[in-house]
Each structure stands twice: as C-alpha cells, then as structure tokens.
Design an enzyme around this catalytic site. Sequence first.
Site, PDB file in Angstrom:
ATOM      1  N   PRO A   7       0.850  -1.198   0.000  1.00 59.64           N
ATOM      2  CA  PRO A   7       0.000   0.000   0.000  1.00 59.64           C
ATOM      3  C   PRO A   7       0.880   1.241   0.000  1.00 59.64           C
ATOM      4  O   PRO A   7       1.805   1.353   0.802  1.00 59.64           O
ATOM      5  CB  PRO A   7      -0.778  -0.127   1.318  1.00 59.64           C
ATOM      6  CG  PRO A   7       0.141  -0.896   2.220  1.00 59.64           C
ATOM      7  CD  PRO A   7       0.904  -1.846   1.328  1.00 59.64           C
ATOM      8  N   MET A   8       0.637   2.160  -0.914  1.00 57.08           N
ATOM      9  CA  MET A   8       1.361   3.432  -0.954  1.00 57.08           C
ATOM     10  C   MET A   8       0.319   4.535  -1.003  1.00 57.08           C
ATOM     11  O   MET A   8      -0.387   4.695  -2.005  1.00 57.08           O
ATOM     12  CB  MET A   8       2.280   3.488  -2.172  1.00 57.08           C
ATOM     13  CG  MET A   8       3.390   2.444  -2.152  1.00 57.08           C
ATOM     14  SD  MET A   8       4.377   2.430  -3.675  1.00 57.08           S
ATOM     15  CE  MET A   8       5.149   4.057  -3.597  1.00 57.08           C
ATOM     16  N   GLN A  68      -6.850  -2.301   4.731  1.00 58.98           N
ATOM     17  CA  GLN A  68      -5.947  -1.859   5.799  1.00 58.98           C
ATOM     18  C   GLN A  68      -6.562  -0.731   6.622  1.00 58.98           C
ATOM     19  O   GLN A  68      -7.121   0.225   6.075  1.00 58.98           O
ATOM     20  CB  GLN A  68      -4.608  -1.393   5.226  1.00 58.98           C
ATOM     21  CG  GLN A  68      -3.575  -1.109   6.312  1.00 58.98           C
ATOM     22  CD  GLN A  68      -2.233  -0.653   5.769  1.00 58.98           C
ATOM     23  OE1 GLN A  68      -2.073   0.506   5.421  1.00 58.98           O
ATOM     24  NE2 GLN A  68      -1.273  -1.577   5.693  1.00 58.98           N
ATOM     25  N   CYS A  98       3.369   3.340   8.873  1.00 60.10           N
ATOM     26  CA  CYS A  98       3.392   4.621   8.159  1.00 60.10           C
ATOM     27  C   CYS A  98       4.304   5.612   8.875  1.00 60.10           C
ATOM     28  O   CYS A  98       4.118   5.886  10.068  1.00 60.10           O
ATOM     29  CB  CYS A  98       1.980   5.190   8.054  1.00 60.10           C
ATOM     30  SG  CYS A  98       1.932   6.793   7.199  1.00 60.10           S
ATOM     31  N   HIS A 168       8.819  -3.767   7.176  1.00 64.28           N
ATOM     32  CA  HIS A 168       9.602  -2.876   6.325  1.00 64.28           C
ATOM     33  C   HIS A 168      10.968  -2.723   6.972  1.00 64.28           C
ATOM     34  O   HIS A 168      11.067  -2.370   8.153  1.00 64.28           O
ATOM     35  CB  HIS A 168       8.915  -1.516   6.198  1.00 64.28           C
ATOM     36  CG  HIS A 168       9.649  -0.576   5.289  1.00 64.28           C
ATOM     37  ND1 HIS A 168       9.282  -0.378   3.985  1.00 64.28           N
ATOM     38  CD2 HIS A 168      10.744   0.200   5.499  1.00 64.28           C
ATOM     39  CE1 HIS A 168      10.118   0.494   3.417  1.00 64.28           C
ATOM     40  NE2 HIS A 168      11.010   0.846   4.329  1.00 64.28           N
ATOM     41  N   ASN A 199       9.901  -6.523   3.407  1.00 61.78           N
ATOM     42  CA  ASN A 199       9.524  -5.384   2.577  1.00 61.78           C
ATOM     43  C   ASN A 199      10.643  -4.353   2.619  1.00 61.78           C
ATOM     44  O   ASN A 199      11.244  -4.116   3.662  1.00 61.78           O
ATOM     45  CB  ASN A 199       8.218  -4.787   3.122  1.00 61.78           C
ATOM     46  CG  ASN A 199       7.837  -3.455   2.494  1.00 61.78           C
ATOM     47  OD1 ASN A 199       7.563  -2.494   3.196  1.00 61.78           O
ATOM     48  ND2 ASN A 199       7.828  -3.379   1.182  1.00 61.78           N
ATOM     49  N   GLY A 200      10.904  -3.749   1.462  1.00 63.48           N
ATOM     50  CA  GLY A 200      11.848  -2.642   1.417  1.00 63.48           C
ATOM     51  C   GLY A 200      13.017  -2.852   0.481  1.00 63.48           C
ATOM     52  O   GLY A 200      13.749  -3.841   0.592  1.00 63.48           O
ATOM     53  N   GLU A 201      13.177  -1.908  -0.465  1.00 68.50           N
ATOM     54  CA  GLU A 201      14.358  -1.804  -1.338  1.00 68.50           C
ATOM     55  C   GLU A 201      14.512  -2.989  -2.279  1.00 68.50           C
ATOM     56  O   GLU A 201      15.619  -3.416  -2.612  1.00 68.50           O
ATOM     57  CB  GLU A 201      15.608  -1.634  -0.479  1.00 68.50           C
ATOM     58  CG  GLU A 201      16.679  -0.748  -1.084  1.00 68.50           C
ATOM     59  CD  GLU A 201      16.236   0.701  -1.333  1.00 68.50           C
ATOM     60  OE1 GLU A 201      16.861   1.350  -2.183  1.00 68.50           O
ATOM     61  OE2 GLU A 201      15.283   1.178  -0.678  1.00 68.50           O
TER      62      GLU A 201
END
Length: 321
Positions: A7-8, A68, A98, A168, A199-201
Amino acid sequence: MRIILAPMEGLVDAPIRETLTGVGGIDRCVTEFIRVTHGMLPPRIFYKFAPELENQCRTRAGIPVAVQLLGSDPDQMALHGARAAELGAGQVDINFGCPAKTVNKHKGGCVLMREPELMHGITAAVRRAVPADIPVTAKMRLGYDDRTMGVACGQALEAAGASEIVVHARSKMDGYKPPAYWEDVARVREAVKTHVIANGEIWTVADYWRCRKVSGCEDVMIGRGLIARPDLARQIRASQRGESVPELSWPEVVALIDDYAAALKTRLEDRFVTGRIKQWLNYLRGGYSEAQALWPAARKIRDVPPMLDCLKQPVPGIRAA
C-alpha cells in the site's frame, strides 16, 4: 513464494491495483489505509478505498485485496475491522508502519512502535472482532527512533493473534533511504512463529534474491519497485523457474498508463489524474530511460490528453520498440 503489492498512500489506489495485477505475478494487494479515529465510518468510505469489495474483494484479475486500517483506539479499530469483514473483506490488515509526520503526530502508524503493549491491544481487539476465518495481519517497520524495537513489536503482534507480519526493513527515522536492513528482518523472523514477510528496497530480480537470502523470508512485499517496473513480479516468478520473459517495452508501459488514466477519470478531476500520472512517471524514471528523457516536458503538463500524447513521443537516441 508470494509477492504482495504494497500500500502506498496517494498512489497505489484501486486503478493502479487493477493495472499492475493485470500484468501478472502479484499474489495479493493491500489498500491505502483507512484512517480510524472517533465514530463509525460509513460503508461508502470502505468502498472508496476498496471498491474491490464489490467483487469479493478481488481485482478483475482475481487477485485478493486486504483492507488496511490505521488508528490507535482498540475499540474503534475493532468496530471497523468487524465492519470491513461484514462488507466482504477477506483479510484485515493493521498499519503500524506509516512514517508520515501528520499520521504519527495523531498517534497512528509507526509511532505506535514505541508502545508494543498498545500494538498488542489494538491487534487483539481487532482479532476478537473479526470472524476467525478472516486473517488479521499487520505491517510495521523495525522501530520508530531506531531499529531496536522490531523483535519486541513482532512478539507483541504474534501474542495478539496476527497471522502474518510484514516488516519494512527500516525504522521511521531511516525513512526510505537505502539501505534496507534485511538482516534485522531476519531477527524478527527468528523471534516469532508468526509468518514474516520482508519489505523494502526490492527494485530488481537480483534484489529479491538478496533479500530472500539475508532475511530468510520467501514472501516479499514490493511497493516502489513495482511502480518503477510494472512487470517486476512477473520477472521474479520467471527467475524462480529458471526462465526469463521479455521485459515490458516502453510502448507497453504507456498503454498501461492509458488504461490507468481512463480508470482514474471515472474517479477524479482531470487535474488530479494528471498528478497521479506524474507520480507514476517519476518512479518509472528509475526503470525506463524513456521516462527519464520525457520527464522534463511531462512534469510541466497539466491536462490529461497532452500528457498522454507526450508519453507517446519518440525519444531521441532511443530506438522505438
């Protein structure tokens, strides 16, 4: 192995979920967070963030979408988790990750990682309120002030009944700056029995394999990498089979943007549609030289038709597909 579209907020909305799941390789999506404060939100808010509720909470490609929620009041979060389930959500996810200042200032998102006991209370309340056959999951970072709270928070979520935890691989203070601390995700994974998703990169197929090796997580959530490379999930799946598939060409990406714009126009005014296209184009600069070359002209355009025309222009020095 599963690949989940992250989700962004302000970008990964229903139209882009439809677009990217249509490309293939994605196993699940998560909505932008629904902010829970005081008082029960009406069903229209749930449908605004998750129009897939009208389709058994799946995209047209059949990919399930988790709803979410973000908030700090256990009772209100429980009520909204139950309402999401009543409306057809097949999974309720809780946002503890977040990093936005406004969200954190109002005691939402990653700032709750300073209080593992409250994270436990929120998650346990939602778990009790949601039917047992519907998973309650959570997304968090490695901490707020630093990366030392990941294990304690992961254990709190496990004890509260979360069936999956997305981690993340940064703290709030790390923001989105490289690197991703996948080794710290491994520490969370080793400290809990609950399934952990990294999650991440993850921008490339090689990044996926490095993340998998360091974190020990087979399942990953990808956000910006899938926006920059819409076929990244498909490429990762091919690599797992020991195969390769042709990468999406720039004209194929522009066709996706056309479809995305058409879907957005049914939901937003043109000026906002152009803004969303610019956001996506900005990320595509990292995956396509054509996007980089067109960006200086495109970023000045305010209307949708000239924006789409701009993206179809031949780029000097780049051979057309």
